[in-house]
Motif scaffolding. Sequence first.
Motif, PDB file in Angstrom:
ATOM      1  N   ILE A 185       0.842  -1.186   0.000  1.00 24.32           N
ATOM      2  CA  ILE A 185       0.000   0.000   0.000  1.00 24.32           C
ATOM      3  C   ILE A 185       0.877   1.236   0.000  1.00 24.32           C
ATOM      4  N   GLU A 186       0.398   2.289  -0.678  1.00 23.09           N
ATOM      5  CA  GLU A 186       1.241   3.459  -0.875  1.00 23.09           C
ATOM      6  C   GLU A 186       1.364   4.337   0.370  1.00 23.09           C
ATOM      7  N   SER A 187       0.218   4.541   1.070  1.00 23.36           N
ATOM      8  CA  SER A 187       0.302   5.492   2.190  1.00 23.36           C
ATOM      9  C   SER A 187       0.291   4.769   3.532  1.00 23.36           C
ATOM     10  N   ASN A 188       0.973   5.379   4.503  1.00 24.08           N
ATOM     11  CA  ASN A 188       1.011   4.828   5.862  1.00 24.08           C
ATOM     12  C   ASN A 188      -0.402   4.731   6.431  1.00 24.08           C
ATOM     13  N   ALA A 236       2.096  10.365  13.931  1.00 25.40           N
ATOM     14  CA  ALA A 236       1.100  11.428  13.732  1.00 25.40           C
ATOM     15  C   ALA A 236       0.278  11.151  12.465  1.00 25.40           C
ATOM     16  N   ASP A 237       0.953  10.646  11.455  1.00 24.46           N
ATOM     17  CA  ASP A 237       0.352  10.357  10.161  1.00 24.46           C
ATOM     18  C   ASP A 237      -0.727   9.252  10.254  1.00 24.46           C
ATOM     19  N   SER A 248      -5.085   8.818  13.329  1.00 25.47           N
ATOM     20  CA  SER A 248      -6.553   8.791  13.228  1.00 25.47           C
ATOM     21  C   SER A 248      -7.056   7.623  12.374  1.00 25.47           C
ATOM     22  N   HIS A 249      -6.166   6.786  11.886  1.00 24.92           N
ATOM     23  CA  HIS A 249      -6.573   5.653  11.044  1.00 24.92           C
ATOM     24  C   HIS A 249      -6.450   4.313  11.760  1.00 24.92           C
ATOM     25  N   LEU A 250      -5.961   4.339  12.999  1.00 25.39           N
ATOM     26  CA  LEU A 250      -5.731   3.086  13.730  1.00 25.39           C
ATOM     27  C   LEU A 250      -7.053   2.483  14.184  1.00 25.39           C
ATOM     28  N   ALA A 251      -7.143   1.159  14.116  1.00 26.20           N
ATOM     29  CA  ALA A 251      -8.374   0.472  14.528  1.00 26.20           C
ATOM     30  C   ALA A 251      -8.434   0.401  16.055  1.00 26.20           C
ATOM     31  N   PRO A 256       2.275  10.547  22.318  1.00 30.68           N
ATOM     32  CA  PRO A 256       1.232  11.578  22.201  1.00 30.68           C
ATOM     33  C   PRO A 256       0.284  11.342  21.024  1.00 30.68           C
ATOM     34  N   HIS A 257       0.675  10.529  20.062  1.00 27.28           N
ATOM     35  CA  HIS A 257      -0.157  10.319  18.872  1.00 27.28           C
ATOM     36  C   HIS A 257      -0.976   9.027  18.951  1.00 27.28           C
ATOM     37  N   ILE A 258      -0.858   8.293  20.054  1.00 33.49           N
ATOM     38  CA  ILE A 258      -1.600   7.026  20.153  1.00 33.49           C
ATOM     39  C   ILE A 258      -2.977   7.320  20.760  1.00 33.49           C
ATOM     40  N   PRO A 259      -4.054   7.062  19.988  1.00 36.46           N
ATOM     41  CA  PRO A 259      -5.385   7.402  20.498  1.00 36.46           C
ATOM     42  C   PRO A 259      -5.823   6.466  21.624  1.00 36.46           C
ATOM     43  N   ASN A 260      -6.810   6.922  22.406  1.00 36.92           N
ATOM     44  CA  ASN A 260      -7.390   6.068  23.443  1.00 36.92           C
ATOM     45  C   ASN A 260      -7.917   4.797  22.805  1.00 36.92           C
ATOM     46  N   GLY A 261      -7.744   3.675  23.495  1.00 34.91           N
ATOM     47  CA  GLY A 261      -8.274   2.415  22.973  1.00 34.91           C
ATOM     48  C   GLY A 261      -7.302   1.690  22.058  1.00 34.91           C
ATOM     49  N   VAL A 262      -6.160   2.323  21.773  1.00 31.65           N
ATOM     50  CA  VAL A 262      -5.098   1.657  20.990  1.00 31.65           C
ATOM     51  C   VAL A 262      -3.930   1.418  21.943  1.00 31.65           C
TER      52      VAL A 262
END
Length: 312
Positions: free
Chosen positions: A58-61, A85-86, A89-92, A113-119
């Motif tokens: 896949i092309e994008s991170n 950061a990239d 917002s795409h993490l499951a 700082p870039h790891i969302p809650n629940g990940v």
Amino acid sequence: MSGTAVFNRLALIGMGLIGSSIARAARAQGAANSIVATARSAATRRRVAELGLADQIIESNAAAVEGADLVILCIPVGACGAVAADISSHLAPGAIVSDVGSVKGAVLRDMLPHIPNGVHFVPAHPVAGTEHSGPDAGFAELFVNRWCILTPPDDADSAAVERLSAFWRALGANVETMSAEHHDLVLAITSHVPHLIAYTIVGTADDLGTVTRSEVMKFSAGGFRDFTRIAASDPTMWRDVFLANKEAVLEMLGTFTEDLSKLTRAIRRGDGEALFEHFTRTRAIRRGIVEIGQDSAAPDFGRPHAHLAKPE
Ligand code: NAP
């Protein structure tokens, strides 16, 4: 596939020596049901496709991590913050995010700082490698009987840590957990300072006016060539390691410099006893490394020996 999958969808960001070795080993062991890979350059993505290392390239991170339950960043330490950061917002939800960086404190600081809650964020460092880079350099057995050190943050989910441990064990590694700070101190002396010494001595030999470069190469079997292997390691990776582990490296270098001064003094004073005692202690350390299976006991690292020409 030979094992039970530990993860359903593994996303690998960066497909150099380490990323491509993880892909090969995970596939050989059936540690993930599917492997998605991405790399910064089109050339690397093309090569990964040619080598057939992933189910999808896949092309994008951001697109690569979608739906993945394990995401591993296999890129230089200095690039981890921007990539986190990239993809943020795409993490499951429920996914585990990890890395393979040789320094852990800086990675924790830059990525957390870039790891969302629940990940779940569980940094890792497989202590295994070679001086080669890129997707062609990887191999499935790289991690077998090597250590993988996990440095989960204090409040990490223990089930996530155990699941990532199971993944690394499936790839053949032994797993140990410690704080990022302790990891950086241990690796400063076992890896980072030795690399700095190798980079220094190879550079010093190259700068000498009285001994020619061709003489250095010709007589390298006297010990020098073993330093040149280490000093051939990837410049980007090692630049980032020294920038990211500055404090621990400087602390260990201070101790090293004091010890070097002691040996220098022993040589200047002709103190054979001090030299003999020191070399006896270091020989025992080498034997200990061989005993615990971290290196071969074969003389000269098992290099093949040439045969004598048959007498006429
Ligand atoms: P490598 O063979 O040079 O591969 C690096 C990969 O990272 C390549 O796919 C490269 O993409 C990508 N990359 C480089 N800069 C990037 C950036 N700014 N943004 C996004 N991607 C970038 O390196 P490696 O030896 O696999 O090392 C990767 C990580 O593993 C490093 O953090 C290193 O500290 C750690 N590590 C290395 C060793 C070792 O012995 N080599 C051992 C243990 C851990 P392109 O190919 O497209 O340029």
